[in-house]
Each structure stands twice: as C-alpha cells, then as structure tokens.
Motif scaffolding. Structure first.
Motif, mmCIF file in Angstrom:
data_model
loop_
_atom_site.group_PDB
_atom_site.id
_atom_site.type_symbol
_atom_site.label_atom_id
_atom_site.label_comp_id
_atom_site.label_asym_id
_atom_site.label_seq_id
_atom_site.Cartn_x
_atom_site.Cartn_y
_atom_site.Cartn_z
ATOM 1 N N ALA A 83 7.559 2.068 2.522
ATOM 2 C CA ALA A 83 7.402 0.758 1.908
ATOM 3 C C ALA A 83 8.631 -0.108 2.175
ATOM 4 C CB ALA A 83 7.162 0.893 0.415
ATOM 5 N N LEU A 103 3.936 1.508 -1.089
ATOM 6 C CA LEU A 103 4.623 1.603 -2.382
ATOM 7 C C LEU A 103 3.706 2.202 -3.442
ATOM 8 C CD1 LEU A 103 7.358 0.776 -3.734
ATOM 9 C CD2 LEU A 103 6.178 -1.300 -4.488
ATOM 10 N N ARG A 104 2.456 1.768 -3.460
ATOM 11 C CA ARG A 104 1.495 2.285 -4.442
ATOM 12 C C ARG A 104 1.188 3.753 -4.201
ATOM 13 N NH1 ARG A 104 -2.491 -3.040 -4.264
ATOM 14 N NH2 ARG A 104 -1.336 -4.285 -5.822
ATOM 15 N N ALA A 105 1.382 4.203 -2.958
ATOM 16 C CA ALA A 105 1.160 5.615 -2.629
ATOM 17 C C ALA A 105 2.433 6.437 -2.790
ATOM 18 C CB ALA A 105 0.647 5.736 -1.197
ATOM 19 N N SER A 106 3.457 5.823 -3.395
ATOM 20 C CA SER A 106 4.746 6.494 -3.634
ATOM 21 C C SER A 106 5.453 6.892 -2.344
ATOM 22 C CB SER A 106 4.551 7.731 -4.533
ATOM 23 O OG SER A 106 4.031 7.348 -5.786
ATOM 24 N N ARG A 107 5.199 6.149 -1.285
ATOM 25 C CA ARG A 107 5.907 6.364 -0.013
ATOM 26 C C ARG A 107 6.989 5.297 0.086
ATOM 27 N NH1 ARG A 107 1.494 5.479 4.064
ATOM 28 N NH2 ARG A 107 3.071 6.112 5.585
ATOM 29 N N SER A 108 8.041 5.505 -0.708
ATOM 30 C CA SER A 108 9.040 4.464 -0.895
ATOM 31 C C SER A 108 9.796 4.126 0.382
ATOM 32 C CB SER A 108 10.028 4.885 -1.989
ATOM 33 O OG SER A 108 9.346 5.081 -3.205
ATOM 34 N N THR A 115 0.831 -1.208 0.000
ATOM 35 C CA THR A 115 0.000 0.000 0.000
ATOM 36 C C THR A 115 0.863 1.255 0.000
ATOM 37 O OG1 THR A 115 -1.796 -1.130 1.161
ATOM 38 C CG2 THR A 115 -1.759 1.276 1.288
ATOM 39 N N ARG A 175 13.477 2.918 -6.329
ATOM 40 C CA ARG A 175 12.884 4.258 -6.334
ATOM 41 C C ARG A 175 13.657 5.234 -5.454
ATOM 42 N NH1 ARG A 175 6.309 3.254 -6.076
ATOM 43 N NH2 ARG A 175 6.121 2.165 -8.085
ATOM 44 N N GLU A 216 16.761 5.229 -5.394
ATOM 45 C CA GLU A 216 18.050 5.328 -6.088
ATOM 46 C C GLU A 216 19.150 4.571 -5.356
ATOM 47 O OE1 GLU A 216 18.895 9.433 -6.879
ATOM 48 O OE2 GLU A 216 17.124 9.682 -8.147
ATOM 49 N N ALA A 244 11.280 -0.564 -3.927
ATOM 50 C CA ALA A 244 11.449 0.616 -3.075
ATOM 51 C C ALA A 244 12.894 1.092 -3.085
ATOM 52 C CB ALA A 244 11.009 0.297 -1.654
#
Length: 222
Positions: free
Chosen positions: A177, A169-174, A167, A203, A205, A200
C-alpha cells in the motif's frame, strides 16, 4: 417487459409484408429471451423498412445484450418520436445502460467520462434503486475527477494507483500500500493517496514519517 406489440406498418407491398413478418418473429424471439436471434431479425426488418418501432426494438435488444453504446445510438434518435408506453421502456433501458457504462468508465479510472455519461439522465432516474446507483456513481466520479484530474493520462494513472493502494491497505498489505500510494503521489499529489501513505507508514511503525509526509502532500494538493 415485452416489446411493443403493434406491427410497424400496415403492409402495402411484399417488402413491407416481409418486414412485418421479420419484426413479429423478432418480438417473439426477444420475449423468449433469445436476444441474439431477435437482433438478427430486427436488423433484417430494418434493412427493408426504416421504421421507428423497429429501431426502438433494435435499441432494446442491444440493451438486453449489454451492447449499451449501440442501444443508446438508437434511443438518441427516438427521444421525441415514441408514444408514452415505448417512451417509458426506452427511459428504463437508457438509464440502465448509462449506469452500466458509467461504472465501466470508473473501473477504467475515466471518471470525467462517467460524469458525461450520467449527465443526460440526471432527471430521469425514478426508482429507489436507480436513484441509489446514480447518486453513488456520480459522487465517486465527481470526487475522482476533482481530486485526480482524470481528463489526463497522468490523472488516470494517479487514480488507478490510489485505488490499488487502498485495496492493498484494506488487505493489510501495508508495504505494498505504501509503495502504490507513493507512486500515486509522484504522478499527482492528492489527499486520498497521502492519507493511505500516512496510514501505511503508521502500520509499519514509521510514525515519525507519517505526519510530515501527510502535511506535505496536502500542501501540494491545495
């Protein structure tokens, strides 16, 4: 659908007459959508007269109120003691209840309990919507049980942390996540959590760490 219209018995004494009246009032309350009132009336009728039709309608009323475990306890006793019409209504309510209970078990990451709840209706789902929901729930529960071993508290914890990681990760809270995925992997290594961890890391880097961590986690998951 309304309830069975036939009275439970032909009254032969004042007690049976009272049970019939309560039963008839219960049917009227159910058909009007007053399920709490219907339940009280059917319970009172059943206290006077232990009749299969009254018990059947008790089960349907519990189902209408979302009290699925109580509904199933009534239906389980009536599998072979109902005529075709009521038997089909019982099937519809049982399928609906078991699908609802299975979804609740999955929400609590008790995936093996979801599978056990679905098993009795494997050959009873008929409508396209029933089949779609059944297949989706059983597929998720099977994968969850096989991957995380949710018969144990550790497996349930790992599954819950993975779901939270996905959830995030899908919300871009790497970063969140990543932390959750690593907690899940610490509880029980799994490919799904390893995949979330690797994505994650990418994302964030930190690609040099992503591939070896994924490979290591997959080796432990074998």
């Amino acid at each position: 659908l309304g309830l069975v219209l036939s009275p439970p018995v032909v009254a032969e004494n004042p007690e049976e007459a009272a049970a019939n009246l309560l039963y008839t009032d219960g049917k009227a309350a159910f058909d009007a959508g007053r399920y709490a009132a219907a339940l009280t009336l059917f319970q009172q009728a059943y206290e006077v007269l232990q009749n299969d039709f009254i018990r059947f309608n008790l089960g349907r009323t519990h189902a209408a109120l979302g009290q699925c475990e109580k509904a199933l306890s009534h239906f389980d006793e009536l599998k072979t003691r109902l005529p075709p019409g009521p038997r089909e209504l019982r099937r519809v309510d049982e399928v609906s209840c078991r699908l609802r209970l299975a979804a609740g078990h999955l929400d609590g990451f008790r995936c093996h309990e979801a599978l056990e709840t679905l098993a009795p209706i494997d050959r009873r789902v008929r409508s396209p919507d029933e089949r779609r929901r059944f297949a989706a729930l059983r597929g998720t529960a099977t994968q969850c049980t096989d991957v995380f071993g949710t018969r144990t508290a550790i497996g349930q914890k790992a599954a819950r942390l993975y779901a939270e990681a996905l959830t995030a990760l899908r919300a871009s809270r790497s970063a969140r996540a990543l932390a959750l995925a690593q907690e899940s992997l610490a509880a029980k290594p799994s490919r799904p959590a390893a995949s979330v961890e690797a994505i994650a890391l990418g994302r964030l880097e930190r690609c040099a760490q992503a591939i070896p961590k994924l490979e290591a986690a997959m080796e432990h998951a074998e």
